[in-house]
Design a protein around this motif. Sequence first.
Motif, mmCIF file in Angstrom:
data_model
loop_
_atom_site.group_PDB
_atom_site.id
_atom_site.type_symbol
_atom_site.label_atom_id
_atom_site.label_comp_id
_atom_site.label_asym_id
_atom_site.label_seq_id
_atom_site.Cartn_x
_atom_site.Cartn_y
_atom_site.Cartn_z
ATOM 1 N N ALA A 171 -6.251 8.558 -6.193
ATOM 2 C CA ALA A 171 -5.572 9.715 -6.792
ATOM 3 C C ALA A 171 -6.186 11.008 -6.284
ATOM 4 O O ALA A 171 -7.352 11.049 -5.871
ATOM 5 C CB ALA A 171 -5.644 9.646 -8.316
ATOM 6 N N PHE A 172 -5.395 12.078 -6.347
ATOM 7 C CA PHE A 172 -5.828 13.386 -5.858
ATOM 8 C C PHE A 172 -5.097 14.465 -6.645
ATOM 9 O O PHE A 172 -3.906 14.320 -6.960
ATOM 10 C CB PHE A 172 -5.504 13.523 -4.366
ATOM 11 C CG PHE A 172 -5.832 14.864 -3.774
ATOM 12 C CD1 PHE A 172 -7.120 15.147 -3.352
ATOM 13 C CD2 PHE A 172 -4.862 15.846 -3.637
ATOM 14 C CE1 PHE A 172 -7.437 16.392 -2.811
ATOM 15 C CE2 PHE A 172 -5.162 17.082 -3.097
ATOM 16 C CZ PHE A 172 -6.458 17.346 -2.679
ATOM 17 N N PHE A 226 0.032 11.809 1.013
ATOM 18 C CA PHE A 226 -0.253 10.399 1.246
ATOM 19 C C PHE A 226 -1.646 10.039 0.726
ATOM 20 O O PHE A 226 -2.606 9.938 1.504
ATOM 21 C CB PHE A 226 -0.176 10.069 2.733
ATOM 22 C CG PHE A 226 1.181 10.237 3.351
ATOM 23 C CD1 PHE A 226 2.141 9.244 3.242
ATOM 24 C CD2 PHE A 226 1.495 11.391 4.042
ATOM 25 C CE1 PHE A 226 3.398 9.397 3.821
ATOM 26 C CE2 PHE A 226 2.745 11.565 4.621
ATOM 27 C CZ PHE A 226 3.696 10.561 4.511
ATOM 28 N N PRO A 227 -1.833 9.838 -0.572
ATOM 29 C CA PRO A 227 -3.101 9.275 -1.041
ATOM 30 C C PRO A 227 -3.150 7.793 -0.693
ATOM 31 O O PRO A 227 -2.123 7.104 -0.729
ATOM 32 C CB PRO A 227 -3.021 9.483 -2.563
ATOM 33 C CG PRO A 227 -1.562 9.548 -2.862
ATOM 34 C CD PRO A 227 -0.888 10.116 -1.650
ATOM 35 N N ALA A 248 -11.100 7.226 -6.194
ATOM 36 C CA ALA A 248 -10.596 5.864 -6.064
ATOM 37 C C ALA A 248 -11.340 4.954 -7.034
ATOM 38 O O ALA A 248 -12.521 5.175 -7.344
ATOM 39 C CB ALA A 248 -10.761 5.361 -4.632
ATOM 40 N N VAL A 249 -10.651 3.922 -7.508
ATOM 41 C CA VAL A 249 -11.258 2.962 -8.413
ATOM 42 C C VAL A 249 -10.635 1.596 -8.159
ATOM 43 O O VAL A 249 -9.428 1.465 -7.939
ATOM 44 C CB VAL A 249 -11.058 3.380 -9.886
ATOM 45 C CG1 VAL A 249 -9.576 3.505 -10.237
ATOM 46 C CG2 VAL A 249 -11.751 2.420 -10.841
ATOM 47 N N VAL A 300 -1.269 13.368 -7.429
ATOM 48 C CA VAL A 300 -0.532 12.400 -6.618
ATOM 49 C C VAL A 300 -1.369 11.130 -6.588
ATOM 50 O O VAL A 300 -2.596 11.177 -6.777
ATOM 51 C CB VAL A 300 -0.265 12.912 -5.188
ATOM 52 C CG1 VAL A 300 0.690 14.086 -5.199
ATOM 53 C CG2 VAL A 300 -1.571 13.312 -4.495
ATOM 54 N N ALA A 301 -0.717 9.976 -6.358
ATOM 55 C CA ALA A 301 -1.464 8.721 -6.437
ATOM 56 C C ALA A 301 -0.747 7.613 -5.674
ATOM 57 O O ALA A 301 0.468 7.674 -5.428
ATOM 58 C CB ALA A 301 -1.657 8.301 -7.894
#
Length: 493
Positions: free
Chosen positions: A284-285, A164-165, A322-323, A348-349
């Motif tokens: 994102a991660f 869960f991002p 994050a952006v 993941v995102a």
Amino acid sequence: MNRTTLSLIAATAALAAVTGLGALTAPDASGSDSPRAAEYLPVERTSLLCPPPSTSDLAETTYTSFTPTTKGTGKDGKADLVPATGDPGGKSAKRPPKAAVKPAEPGTPVSGDTSGAQSPALIGTAEGNTAPGWTVQQTTEVGAGTGRGLQGVNCTAPDTEFWFPGASTGEGRTDYVHLTNPDDSAAVVDIQLYGEDGLLESTVAEGITVKPKSTEPVLLSTLTNGSHPDVTVHVVVRSGRVGAAMLALDDELGGDWLAASADPADTLVLPGIPADATSVRLVAFTPGGTDADLKVRLASPSGLITPAGQETLHVKSGMTSAVDLGDLTRGEAGSLVLSPTDRSVPVVAAVQVVRGKGDERETGFIAAARPVGTRASAVDNTAKGTTLSLTAPAGAAEVKVTASAGTGGGTAVTETFRLKAGTTQNVKLPVPSGLKGTFALTVEPVSGGPVFASRTLEGDQDEVAAFTVQTLPDDRGTVAVPDAEQDLSVLQR
């Protein structure tokens, strides 16, 4: 039992095992060693789990159930949704309360309502002709307070891992991960939180026990210290299986359910960002040991474009990035497409989307999605206030969309749409003739490249830009069955 009898039993078991092996490994009669193509058959059983819909006393929730018609399923089937009462095997003498909705025959959606903060999680099982593609959604309207607006979530199948991002323990946010156990034995779950600097320390996030046939809400802020505005949550099941869903509530920006991201991959699609989004924040991660550099592109109605000043995103290994992309869509249909700039690294995102301005703002989330694949359905649609978004990121595609009969009546209709490569279209919604109530949309790619889809519902609250978005991944209504036959000749080799 004497030794001769034991030997005979062992030999018989061995023969059965080898016969099964021969059925899967023996070459065909033509002499070719290549396996025959698998046949795709309808699944015979489907399980779905719905989290508790709300923590607000002002919540009004609608459940909608639908199974698309599938060839080869026969005429018999049944489906049930029952409250997660913590009663394994139904042993309690007291009969558990019924759920708000009773699933119906394939081809027609059915809905039911409930209200308040005490509605339980639901455990669903469908068999026979109601199983392939069974879809259930809960849509909740909250009139005021934290999380006010529209909140929607698809009930999902139990699994053992979720990403869960887009979660948060920041100021003004109240995020819960709901864990629902459908089985007769306890599940044990670990929850890992990753912030912008990596794994967040926690002494209570490991070994969480979810009792049989019950649900466990976990407030993220109780798992770690400090305020972390951007968090990726990793749910890992040590034993058993659970359904996991994230409810993200904001004091000022409303709230919604955050669905789990598609499995980590080097290329991701986040379909159907609302055309009138006033703010889009990408989170994102990457879970691997290597940093990821991603190209950020928008699949618009005219093709793939690169947002000015946001051409790439660097994601450090094990850290949440994050952006802010601003009003990315600028009044047009759009989907984010993330792909590697050079080497492939799984990520993941998700995006947090805001509609409206000032006090009218409302929040929704779109996680990276799986493609539609063979077929996908979305329920609880209305003639007005529903947007269907279709994306063909890699190649042109043709897509068939069917609007079912309504919950109160109507006749199904079907339309076909053509998508150009690299584009997103908010298609003109087919509406059942003589519609009464809400209806289901079923999306089926006909030809071409992969298709991704999402559906946006808009609420009718005058003072809030209420909305919720659900992606449409493949409904997994069919399963590949190998073409196999017994071949005892393998015993002579």
